[in-house]
Write a protein that holds these residues in place. Structure first.
Motif, PDB file in Angstrom:
ATOM      1  N   PHE A 151     -15.494   4.240   2.091  1.00  0.00           N
ATOM      2  CA  PHE A 151     -15.163   3.644   0.799  1.00  0.00           C
ATOM      3  C   PHE A 151     -16.391   3.566  -0.107  1.00  0.00           C
ATOM      4  O   PHE A 151     -16.265   3.657  -1.326  1.00  0.00           O
ATOM      5  N   LEU A 152     -17.568   3.386   0.493  1.00  0.00           N
ATOM      6  CA  LEU A 152     -18.785   3.413  -0.318  1.00  0.00           C
ATOM      7  C   LEU A 152     -18.925   4.791  -0.974  1.00  0.00           C
ATOM      8  O   LEU A 152     -19.248   4.908  -2.160  1.00  0.00           O
TER       9      LEU A 152
ATOM     10  N   MET B 113       0.816  -1.214   0.000  1.00  0.00           N
ATOM     11  CA  MET B 113       0.000   0.000   0.000  1.00  0.00           C
ATOM     12  C   MET B 113       0.853   1.268   0.000  1.00  0.00           C
ATOM     13  O   MET B 113       0.432   2.316  -0.493  1.00  0.00           O
TER      14      MET B 113
ATOM     15  N   VAL C 262     -14.653   3.167 -11.670  1.00  0.00           N
ATOM     16  CA  VAL C 262     -13.720   2.531 -10.735  1.00  0.00           C
ATOM     17  C   VAL C 262     -13.235   1.187 -11.271  1.00  0.00           C
ATOM     18  O   VAL C 262     -12.062   0.848 -11.181  1.00  0.00           O
TER      19      VAL C 262
ATOM     20  N   ALA D   2      -7.202   8.558   3.253  1.00  0.00           N
ATOM     21  CA  ALA D   2      -6.246   8.360   4.352  1.00  0.00           C
ATOM     22  C   ALA D   2      -6.336   9.500   5.360  1.00  0.00           C
ATOM     23  O   ALA D   2      -6.329   9.274   6.577  1.00  0.00           O
ATOM     24  N   GLN D   3      -6.423  10.728   4.879  1.00  0.00           N
ATOM     25  CA  GLN D   3      -6.505  11.869   5.791  1.00  0.00           C
ATOM     26  C   GLN D   3      -7.772  11.799   6.640  1.00  0.00           C
ATOM     27  O   GLN D   3      -7.771  12.190   7.812  1.00  0.00           O
TER      28      GLN D   3
ATOM     29  N   THR E 152       2.551   1.646  -4.357  1.00  0.00           N
ATOM     30  CA  THR E 152       1.788   2.820  -4.781  1.00  0.00           C
ATOM     31  C   THR E 152       2.673   4.046  -4.976  1.00  0.00           C
ATOM     32  O   THR E 152       2.233   5.052  -5.525  1.00  0.00           O
TER      33      THR E 152
ATOM     34  N   VAL F 281       3.844   5.938  -2.525  1.00  0.00           N
ATOM     35  CA  VAL F 281       3.665   6.920  -1.448  1.00  0.00           C
ATOM     36  C   VAL F 281       4.965   7.137  -0.679  1.00  0.00           C
ATOM     37  O   VAL F 281       5.378   8.272  -0.426  1.00  0.00           O
TER      38      VAL F 281
ATOM     39  N   LEU G  36     -13.694  -3.265  -4.797  1.00  0.00           N
ATOM     40  CA  LEU G  36     -13.772  -1.980  -5.500  1.00  0.00           C
ATOM     41  C   LEU G  36     -12.888  -0.924  -4.823  1.00  0.00           C
ATOM     42  O   LEU G  36     -12.248  -0.106  -5.491  1.00  0.00           O
ATOM     43  N   SER G  37     -12.837  -0.941  -3.490  1.00  0.00           N
ATOM     44  CA  SER G  37     -12.062   0.057  -2.744  1.00  0.00           C
ATOM     45  C   SER G  37     -10.578  -0.055  -3.054  1.00  0.00           C
ATOM     46  O   SER G  37      -9.897   0.942  -3.306  1.00  0.00           O
TER      47      SER G  37
ATOM     48  N   LEU H 237      -2.818   4.615   7.299  1.00  0.00           N
ATOM     49  CA  LEU H 237      -3.736   3.685   6.639  1.00  0.00           C
ATOM     50  C   LEU H 237      -3.034   2.354   6.358  1.00  0.00           C
ATOM     51  O   LEU H 237      -3.572   1.280   6.646  1.00  0.00           O
TER      52      LEU H 237
ATOM     53  N   ILE I 161     -16.058   5.121  -3.763  1.00  0.00           N
ATOM     54  CA  ILE I 161     -16.236   4.470  -5.074  1.00  0.00           C
ATOM     55  C   ILE I 161     -17.391   5.095  -5.856  1.00  0.00           C
ATOM     56  O   ILE I 161     -17.434   4.983  -7.079  1.00  0.00           O
TER      57      ILE I 161
ATOM     58  N   PRO J  36     -15.572   8.996  -7.103  1.00  0.00           N
ATOM     59  CA  PRO J  36     -14.120   8.771  -7.215  1.00  0.00           C
ATOM     60  C   PRO J  36     -13.315  10.052  -7.478  1.00  0.00           C
ATOM     61  O   PRO J  36     -12.103  10.054  -7.237  1.00  0.00           O
TER      62      PRO J  36
ATOM     63  N   ASN K  79      -6.147   5.297  -8.606  1.00  0.00           N
ATOM     64  CA  ASN K  79      -5.660   6.630  -8.212  1.00  0.00           C
ATOM     65  C   ASN K  79      -4.167   6.790  -8.446  1.00  0.00           C
ATOM     66  O   ASN K  79      -3.707   7.851  -8.861  1.00  0.00           O
TER      67      ASN K  79
ATOM     68  N   LEU L 237      -9.935   1.152  -6.468  1.00  0.00           N
ATOM     69  CA  LEU L 237      -9.964   2.617  -6.553  1.00  0.00           C
ATOM     70  C   LEU L 237      -8.577   3.190  -6.242  1.00  0.00           C
ATOM     71  O   LEU L 237      -8.078   4.071  -6.946  1.00  0.00           O
ATOM     72  N   ILE L 238      -7.957   2.664  -5.185  1.00  0.00           N
ATOM     73  CA  ILE L 238      -6.628   3.155  -4.796  1.00  0.00           C
ATOM     74  C   ILE L 238      -5.612   2.862  -5.907  1.00  0.00           C
ATOM     75  O   ILE L 238      -4.802   3.720  -6.271  1.00  0.00           O
TER      76      ILE L 238
ATOM     77  N   GLN M  71      -1.459   8.598   4.828  1.00  0.00           N
ATOM     78  CA  GLN M  71      -1.425   7.324   4.101  1.00  0.00           C
ATOM     79  C   GLN M  71      -0.623   6.271   4.863  1.00  0.00           C
ATOM     80  O   GLN M  71      -0.944   5.087   4.835  1.00  0.00           O
TER      81      GLN M  71
ATOM     82  N   ARG N 274     -10.068  10.798  -3.162  1.00  0.00           N
ATOM     83  CA  ARG N 274      -8.957  10.006  -3.671  1.00  0.00           C
ATOM     84  C   ARG N 274      -8.212   9.363  -2.503  1.00  0.00           C
ATOM     85  O   ARG N 274      -8.553   9.564  -1.342  1.00  0.00           O
ATOM     86  N   PHE N 275      -7.186   8.573  -2.835  1.00  0.00           N
ATOM     87  CA  PHE N 275      -6.358   7.879  -1.839  1.00  0.00           C
ATOM     88  C   PHE N 275      -5.961   8.824  -0.700  1.00  0.00           C
ATOM     89  O   PHE N 275      -6.129   8.502   0.488  1.00  0.00           O
TER      90      PHE N 275
ATOM     91  N   LEU O 221     -17.375  -4.496  -1.954  1.00  0.00           N
ATOM     92  CA  LEU O 221     -16.958  -3.125  -1.648  1.00  0.00           C
ATOM     93  C   LEU O 221     -15.438  -3.082  -1.441  1.00  0.00           C
ATOM     94  O   LEU O 221     -14.759  -2.166  -1.923  1.00  0.00           O
TER      95      LEU O 221
ATOM     96  N   TYR P 133      -9.186   9.088   7.796  1.00  0.00           N
ATOM     97  CA  TYR P 133      -8.910   8.196   8.921  1.00  0.00           C
ATOM     98  C   TYR P 133      -8.110   8.916  10.007  1.00  0.00           C
ATOM     99  O   TYR P 133      -8.358   8.746  11.196  1.00  0.00           O
TER     100      TYR P 133
END
Lengths: 268, 268
Positions: free
Chosen positions: B88-89, A42, A164, B104-105, A46, A48, A220-221, A108, B92, B95, A228, A224-225, A105, B99-100, A217, B107
């Motif tokens: 996340f719902l 992650m 997505v 994360a922010q 990615t 990051v 898909l989540s 996360l 998605i 989108p 991104n 999505l990342i 991030q 974004r990622f 979900l 959370y």
């Protein structure tokens, strides 16, 4: 396809060996390792924290989250707190490398994802029949995944969320729900017959629907990342499947569901 | 300066009223509210989720983290999990908005900051002498803050970390360490004399040093985030002081320290 099946077979054999034929410590180490790899995917794959020393700090934190939270949920706090001190100490001394986004991030990848994924470990360790229960999130997630794929290929017509995941269809998604319910019912029947559980079929069916929904979900989540940051796979630890986060994307969301459900409901 | 002192006085009166003259439920509601405001500052004022419906979802999650973790550390999981599903719902289905980075922010603002800040509540509720102990993180943080300011103004010469906080000096930082130690010793003496505690002065001094160090780190960390997003203050809920995250920046890092220390060491 051959690599994919071979690699799955190796994974399943490893899983059975660790869960059923080795002491519980083996499962703790295995899940901790998977969480560290997930954090690396992650935050490293990615881009990051690519090339940063903090990437390794995040992997170490991710490694300790499963064992800490399995001993007692309270021990998440010391791990989280130490991680907070280290990451911000690094951030204030490297303000250009580590900005608000990267800090967030890192949490996360290093704390949240390992905490959710390690539900698998807590189900295994905290229940008398943990060795049976631990299969529930996998049955729900993977029966859903498989049937969604099959139903999508056979009947797929209406796109689900093209922005997505362009290939997923509503028909596939419904197939996933059905697959998960069927998987849960069969699992209940088999464990009732051979492992003396008391399956509660209605609850299992409901858990199958909800499990498939959150599993999809999760899928898909994590997509999505990837979308991104512009990557196709999180890794290649499982040839043909990708990384831990590719293979366990649905399980990441079904595992905490079953951990929580099992606190309140008798499924088996 | 007048606003600043007046505003501090109001804050202290409110604190005393809530902690010492009202039932524990009042403290729970007060801290939960502070956490929700902190989430709003970290995600709204910074612009991360400005104008998004998810900002309010984050505030709601932040509100429930203190009460959940005070009842039992285990209850962080359901809050975290529900938050994960909702965020996340939303992501998605939106989108482009989410974004990622924003995920994360969210959370960080909705879960991590409230979890750390609510250590104050857990100290208050979980110890027989919680009403005395709860002052420890504030004494360490604010004596450190104040003496750092005074020492910096009097002797400040060598910059500490100019890239993050241009005004802070090494002399001020050392003054903060000393201020925190003195504050802890006086606090130990006073509570020993008037509240029948058994102060362990060596431990209090050590806790003072560590508390000041992490408090200063908290101060710098929250400044770094402000600098990243280009804001001066997180809010104006406390006129003259700024927002919750401006006034409680050090406490955010001293509170979990004392929560953890009090598990293992007799300070008072």
């Amino acid at each position: 396809m051959k690599t994919r099946i071979l690699s799955a077979a190796v994974g399943i054999v490893l899983f059975i060996a660790v869960v059923y034929f080795m002491p519980p410590q083996a499962a703790i180490v295995a899940i901790s390792f998977l969480c560290a790899v997930a954090a690396h995917e992650m935050l490293g794959t990615t881009g990051v924290l690519r090339g940063s020393k903090m990437l390794w700090v995040c992997c170490v934190a991710a490694f300790f989250v499963p064992v800490a939270t399995t001993i007692d949920a309270y021990y998440l706090l010391p791990v989280l707190y130490l991680f907070t001190l280290v990451i911000f100490l690094f951030a204030i001394t490297h303000p250009k490398q580590m900005r608000f986004e990267q800090i967030a991030q890192s949490y996360l990848g290093a704390i949240v994802v390992p905490y959710l994924l390690s539900s698998v470990l807590r189900i295994l360790v905290h229940h008398g029949a943990g060795k049976v229960y631990v299969l529930l999130p996998f049955v729900a997630a993977w029966c859903s995944d498989t049937m969604a794929l099959v139903a999508g290929m056979l009947f797929g017509k209406h796109k689900l969320i093209p922005a997505v995941s362009p290939k997923k269809t509503i028909e596939g998604s419904l197939g996933g729900l059905l697959g998960s319910v069927i998987g849960m019912l069969i699992f209940g029947f088999v464990t009732g017959r051979y492992f003396h559980t008391q399956p509660h079929y209605l609850m299992l069916a409901v858990a199958g629907v909800v499990g498939s929904a959150v599993g999809q979900l999760g899928d898909l989540s994590l997509s999505l990342i990837k979308r991104n940051v512009g990557i196709k796979d999180y890794g290649k630890i499982m040839p043909g499947h990708g990384g831990v986060l590719d293979r366990f994307d649905s399980v990441l969301f079904t595992a905490p569901l079953f951990e929580l459900l099992l606190q309140f409901i008798n499924l088996l």
